[in-house]
Every structure is written in C-alpha cells, then in structure tokens.
Design a protein around this motif. Sequence first.
Motif, PDB file in Angstrom:
ATOM      1  N   PHE A  34       5.336  -8.714   0.166  1.00 26.76           N
ATOM      2  CA  PHE A  34       4.992  -9.085  -1.198  1.00 26.76           C
ATOM      3  C   PHE A  34       6.004  -8.464  -2.167  1.00 26.76           C
ATOM      4  CE2 PHE A  34       0.742 -10.651  -0.132  1.00 26.76           C
ATOM      5  CZ  PHE A  34       0.475  -9.982   1.047  1.00 26.76           C
ATOM      6  N   ARG A  97       2.783  -5.975   4.780  1.00 26.97           N
ATOM      7  CA  ARG A  97       1.445  -5.907   5.354  1.00 26.97           C
ATOM      8  C   ARG A  97       1.549  -5.735   6.855  1.00 26.97           C
ATOM      9  NH1 ARG A  97      -1.963 -10.876   4.066  1.00 26.97           N
ATOM     10  NH2 ARG A  97      -1.192 -11.707   6.019  1.00 26.97           N
ATOM     11  N   THR A 101      -3.677  -7.007   9.913  1.00 25.60           N
ATOM     12  CA  THR A 101      -4.553  -6.164   9.071  1.00 25.60           C
ATOM     13  C   THR A 101      -4.426  -6.608   7.621  1.00 25.60           C
ATOM     14  OG1 THR A 101      -2.973  -4.445   8.383  1.00 25.60           O
ATOM     15  CG2 THR A 101      -3.945  -4.219  10.593  1.00 25.60           C
ATOM     16  N   LEU A 102      -5.195  -5.973   6.754  1.00 25.98           N
ATOM     17  CA  LEU A 102      -5.102  -6.226   5.321  1.00 25.98           C
ATOM     18  C   LEU A 102      -4.298  -5.140   4.608  1.00 25.98           C
ATOM     19  CD1 LEU A 102      -8.800  -7.332   4.630  1.00 25.98           C
ATOM     20  CD2 LEU A 102      -6.789  -8.808   4.789  1.00 25.98           C
ATOM     21  N   THR A 103      -3.861  -4.152   5.355  1.00 25.73           N
ATOM     22  CA  THR A 103      -3.222  -2.970   4.773  1.00 25.73           C
ATOM     23  C   THR A 103      -1.799  -3.255   4.337  1.00 25.73           C
ATOM     24  OG1 THR A 103      -4.569  -1.598   6.227  1.00 25.73           O
ATOM     25  CG2 THR A 103      -2.711  -0.545   5.144  1.00 25.73           C
ATOM     26  N   GLN A 104      -1.495  -2.915   3.075  1.00 24.96           N
ATOM     27  CA  GLN A 104      -0.142  -3.064   2.541  1.00 24.96           C
ATOM     28  C   GLN A 104       0.433  -1.686   2.250  1.00 24.96           C
ATOM     29  OE1 GLN A 104       0.478  -5.766  -0.768  1.00 24.96           O
ATOM     30  NE2 GLN A 104      -1.134  -7.146  -0.045  1.00 24.96           N
ATOM     31  N   TYR A 105       1.674  -1.501   2.680  1.00 25.78           N
ATOM     32  CA  TYR A 105       2.416  -0.288   2.369  1.00 25.78           C
ATOM     33  C   TYR A 105       3.575  -0.667   1.452  1.00 25.78           C
ATOM     34  CZ  TYR A 105      -0.304   1.909   6.044  1.00 25.78           C
ATOM     35  OH  TYR A 105      -1.342   2.395   6.796  1.00 25.78           O
TER      36      TYR A 105
ATOM     37  N   TYR B  32     -11.806  -6.181   0.819  1.00 26.51           N
ATOM     38  CA  TYR B  32     -10.952  -5.044   1.137  1.00 26.51           C
ATOM     39  C   TYR B  32     -10.535  -4.373  -0.157  1.00 26.51           C
ATOM     40  CZ  TYR B  32      -6.767  -2.499   2.632  1.00 26.51           C
ATOM     41  OH  TYR B  32      -5.826  -1.528   2.873  1.00 26.51           O
ATOM     42  N   TYR B  36      -4.426   3.328  -4.500  1.00 29.22           N
ATOM     43  CA  TYR B  36      -3.047   3.785  -4.410  1.00 29.22           C
ATOM     44  C   TYR B  36      -2.790   4.870  -5.458  1.00 29.22           C
ATOM     45  CZ  TYR B  36      -1.936  -0.219  -1.426  1.00 29.22           C
ATOM     46  OH  TYR B  36      -1.888  -1.126  -0.387  1.00 29.22           O
TER      47      TYR B  36
END
Lengths: 115, 115
Positions: A34, A97, A101-105, B32, B36
């Motif tokens: 993103f 992402r 999963t739904l996790t974004q770093y 979800y 942050y």
Amino acid sequence: GAVVSQHPSRVICKSGTSVKIECRSLDFQATTMFWYRQFPKQSLMLMATSNEGSKATYEQGVEKDKFLINHASLTLSTLTVTSAHPEDSSFYICSARVRATLTQYFGPGTRLLVL
Amino acid sequence: GENVEQHPSTLSVQEGDSAVIKCTYSDSASNYFPWYKQELGKGPQLIIDIRSNVGEKKDQRIAVTLNKTAKHFSLHITETQPEDSAVYFCAASGILTGGGNKLTFGTGTQLKVEL
C-alpha cells in the motif's frame, strides 16, 4: 522480522522531474503493498493498493498517471511521482501486508520536497 | 466507506500514569483493528492489534479492548514512560467486496508523557 524498507529516505527535486520511491519487504513476501501520503500533523491517506503482478487500485481523487505504481515482485513495489510539482511535496509511506493475514507493516517513509 | 474517529487529539500524562485513547468506527463489517505508534519523521510502527472475535488483548503495558456492539475500541497504556511519547493512530479494516482489505486510519493522538 517483518521489516519494510524504503529508498530514498528523502529526496529534493526540481519541478517537472520524476521521482521513483522503492518499497521492499526484507524478510517476508508481500502480495499486497500500500502507498500512503501524509501531510504534517495529519493522518495517513491511502493513495493506492498494489498487488503483485497486476495493476494498482487507486483511491478516489488520486491520479494514476501522475503516481505510477509497479509491483513486479513479491518483495518490491515502486511509486513514481511523474512531473512533480511543489504541491506533491509530502511524506510518502508504503506498507506491506503479510501474506494470508491482515497485518500491515510500514516502511520508514520518504520525504519528498519539490522545488 | 469506513469512517474512524479518534479521541483525544492530544493527551498529556505524568510519567507512571495510564493513558487511554478511544476510537469509533462506522462499518459493522470491519473485523481487524490495529494500533500504530509514529515517532516524528518515521513510519508507523505496529504496537498491537485485535480481531473482531476477541474482546481484549494485552501485551505487557499495552492493551486494546473492542466493543463490537458499540463499534468502538480503545488503547490502554499503563505505567507510561517518556519514550511512549509519540503520535498514536488507530485503524479499522474489513474485507472488501472482490477481495483484499484496506486500513482506514483515525486522526491520531499526540501523547506526551511528562516527567
């Protein structure tokens, strides 16, 4: 784990030039990345969603011909600001992402200044 | 689309006190909710997240609670330390029609922990 890098960290360019920003997931594969834009003391505004091997999906109001996105591999997405103008000056941040999963770093961001 | 509201916009606490930041969301399909932490000039750092099938999650001094019925979730930081000073963003994410998901961010809370 889950490290995202961006390059360059800051860039100054002249009006009318194009600038490319790279976003890399260093230790995981990211089918989706993103791109966000953040103005001082404001929240993150999603610009586009980049899926590996397909065209990016742009948010309403974001010019796809001005902000070119390429997601050529599972670990790299690039954002090119074409014909940059002073109003394009901003903090650009990418996120990746984790697969399935739904996790974004998030990456550390790129400060763009257009003179 | 999803709309996330976040309060307060600024929060000052004494070192050792607790800090609570609250967010509400509009789309009941969101499932979800990450939080942050963003330090000045850096990208957002994921500190904790919660999924809609869980009401509370804790990680050392940080906890998040979720009330699906009321559509709000909160971040709790106990025993605050000066290094907790930063901008905190909540976000909500749901599954989009056709696949994929995107985060909608709150407006941010500037937390200042004073000695």
